[in-house]
Design a protein around this motif. Sequence first.
Motif, PDB file in Angstrom:
ATOM      1  N   LEU A   1      71.224  58.418   8.714  1.00  0.00           N
ATOM      2  CA  LEU A   1      70.688  59.060   7.509  1.00  0.00           C
ATOM      3  C   LEU A   1      69.485  59.919   7.866  1.00  0.00           C
ATOM      4  N   ALA A   2      68.632  59.445   8.771  1.00  0.00           N
ATOM      5  CA  ALA A   2      67.474  60.244   9.184  1.00  0.00           C
ATOM      6  C   ALA A   2      67.921  61.572   9.789  1.00  0.00           C
ATOM      7  N   TYR A   3      68.932  61.542  10.645  1.00  0.00           N
ATOM      8  CA  TYR A   3      69.404  62.785  11.258  1.00  0.00           C
ATOM      9  C   TYR A   3      70.049  63.699  10.219  1.00  0.00           C
ATOM     10  N   GLN A   4      70.692  63.104   9.217  1.00  0.00           N
ATOM     11  CA  GLN A   4      71.251  63.920   8.141  1.00  0.00           C
ATOM     12  C   GLN A   4      70.123  64.595   7.358  1.00  0.00           C
TER      13      GLN A   4
ATOM     14  N   ASP B   1      62.299  78.250  11.322  1.00  0.00           N
ATOM     15  CA  ASP B   1      63.509  78.596  10.595  1.00  0.00           C
ATOM     16  C   ASP B   1      64.719  78.164  11.411  1.00  0.00           C
ATOM     17  N   ALA B   2      65.213  76.930  11.146  1.00  0.00           N
ATOM     18  CA  ALA B   2      66.334  76.404  11.895  1.00  0.00           C
ATOM     19  C   ALA B   2      67.666  76.987  11.470  1.00  0.00           C
TER      20      ALA B   2
ATOM     21  N   GLU C   1      69.175  68.558   6.838  1.00  0.00           N
ATOM     22  CA  GLU C   1      68.919  69.180   5.533  1.00  0.00           C
ATOM     23  C   GLU C   1      67.494  69.710   5.431  1.00  0.00           C
ATOM     24  N   CYS C   2      66.763  69.672   6.548  1.00  0.00           N
ATOM     25  CA  CYS C   2      65.413  70.234   6.639  1.00  0.00           C
ATOM     26  C   CYS C   2      64.375  69.479   5.816  1.00  0.00           C
ATOM     27  N   HIS C   3      64.517  68.147   5.754  1.00  0.00           N
ATOM     28  CA  HIS C   3      63.473  67.340   5.136  1.00  0.00           C
ATOM     29  C   HIS C   3      62.328  67.078   6.120  1.00  0.00           C
ATOM     30  N   PHE C   4      62.610  67.141   7.415  1.00  0.00           N
ATOM     31  CA  PHE C   4      61.558  67.007   8.423  1.00  0.00           C
ATOM     32  C   PHE C   4      62.058  67.603   9.740  1.00  0.00           C
TER      33      PHE C   4
ATOM     34  N   THR D   1      74.350  71.886  12.675  1.00  0.00           N
ATOM     35  CA  THR D   1      73.776  72.968  13.479  1.00  0.00           C
ATOM     36  C   THR D   1      72.252  72.925  13.457  1.00  0.00           C
ATOM     37  N   ARG D   2      71.686  72.758  12.265  1.00  0.00           N
ATOM     38  CA  ARG D   2      70.223  72.748  12.172  1.00  0.00           C
ATOM     39  C   ARG D   2      69.629  71.530  12.864  1.00  0.00           C
ATOM     40  N   LEU D   3      70.302  70.387  12.787  1.00  0.00           N
ATOM     41  CA  LEU D   3      69.818  69.204  13.497  1.00  0.00           C
ATOM     42  C   LEU D   3      69.795  69.471  14.993  1.00  0.00           C
TER      43      LEU D   3
END
Length: 448
Positions: free
Chosen positions: A424-427, A441-442, A431-434, A319-321
Amino acid sequence: MVDVVAEAAGSREGFEHPIFRLAPKEDDGSRTSGLYRYQAEVAARFCLAMLTQESVDYIVCEWHEDFVIAFCDGAVELVSVKHRQHDQGPWTLSQLFQDGGLAHLFDRWVGCDRASNVRLRLFTNAALKPARDNARGLARMCGPQPELTEGRDAMVKNVARQLLKVRWKQPYDNIPDTPQVNVADIVFPEGFLDQVGGFLAVLAIDHDQSANHSITDTNIQQFLLPAIASLELVDVDAESTYRDLVNRIEKANRDESDRGQLASYIVDPARVLNNRQMSARIARRRLRRVTVLDGFAYLRTAVPTYVRGQVPIKAPGGTRLGRKLAHGQVPSDEAAHAERLRSAWYVTWSQQRSGLVGDAADLENLSLEVTDAAFECRGRAEQETAPGSAYGRRMNQLLIQYLTPETVAATPPFKVNKQHLRGLAYQLADECHFYFSEPFDASAEGAP
C-alpha cells in the motif's frame, strides 16, 4: 412479490439471491443463550462443510429462518434449527408443526411463491416418533425421491390437517384460516393438498441425536479436521478456530436491534436493490468460504501475502513509483521487489474488500497512517544520511523495519501483514502522496 427464480444464472461476482431482498418477518420465539449456541453450532457445521463442498456459495445467518444456504446454481435452502430437551421425548407429528418449525417453514416457502429453487430443511437434536404415520414416517416421505412412498397421500392429508389446526391458534399469512371443526371434518381449501404435496417434496428433516451433547466435538472431528487436511493447512488451532467461528455466527444472529423495520422493504423490492443499509445488514450476516478461512486461528500467526487461490498479477501503473525509487537511489532489485508488493496489495484489496461503502473509509484511514509512517521514515533517513546525499535506500529500509501491522491503529476489513502494508505504501508513492527524495515531477517524460 419478488420472483425468487429470476437471476439464478449469470456471473457469480456480486450475485445476490432475490430471497435476500425479502425482509424477514419478526419471530418472537423464546431465545435463550443455550438455544442460540446450539443454533450457531448447527450453522457452523454447514459453514465448515462449505470449505470442502464447492456447490455452496455462502450462508446468511438469521434471515427468514435460522440461516439460509445459498448454492452456486442459484438454489437456496431455508434451514430451521429446533433444540429439544431430553425429558420432552421424541417429536410427534403434531409437535413438529406446533413447536418444531414445520408450519413456519411452510409459511415461508409459500411466501417465496413456492419457487422451484427454494428448498427447506429442519434440523433437530431429538428423535422422531417411529410409527409410519408419525414423525419418522413423515421424514421418510420427504424430498424429491422419498425413501417411503406407500401411504404418502394419507400423510399429505394428515400434514394438511396439522397446518390448518396450527393456523387456528397462530397467525400465518400463507396458511388458510378455516373454520374450527373436528379434525375429521376439516374441509381442505381448493389446491391446498397440492401445495402440501409440493412442500414435502422440497423438505428434508435431519434428526441428529449425536449432536445433543457432543455437537462441538462432532463438528470439529467430522467437519473441521477433514477440511484442514483437505486444504493442506498447517499449524491450525482447531479448537480456537471453531470457537471463533461459532462466536462470529452468534454475533451475526444477534446483530440486529431493529429487525422489525425490515418488513417495510418487502412492499417495494426495487427499494431493496438500491438501499445500501439493507445491503450492509445482509453483508454482516453473510459467511463465504473465504470468510471462514480468514477466521482460522493458527498456532503460529502468519497472514499469507496471497490467499490460496489468488492469482498474482501486475497492478496498473507503477511508472511514477519506479522513477521515485530510482531518484532516491534505491537499488534495482529492491525497486523490483517494491513493485511486486504493490501488485500484491492491488490483488489483495481487490479480492478481499467487502464491496460496501465502508471500504472507502477503511482504505483512507489506513492510507493516512501508512503515509504518516512514510514521512517519519523519510525524516529519520534524512537525519542519518550525509547532507546532499540520496536517502531513498535508507528510507526504504526504515519502511521495512517500522511499517508493520503492530504499528498501525487503523483496522482494515481483512487481516494484513507487513508486505501488504508496504505494498500500500508503494501504491501511495505511485499516486504521489510521498517521495523517496525531494519532490519532483515524476510524471514528466524523461524524469529520472
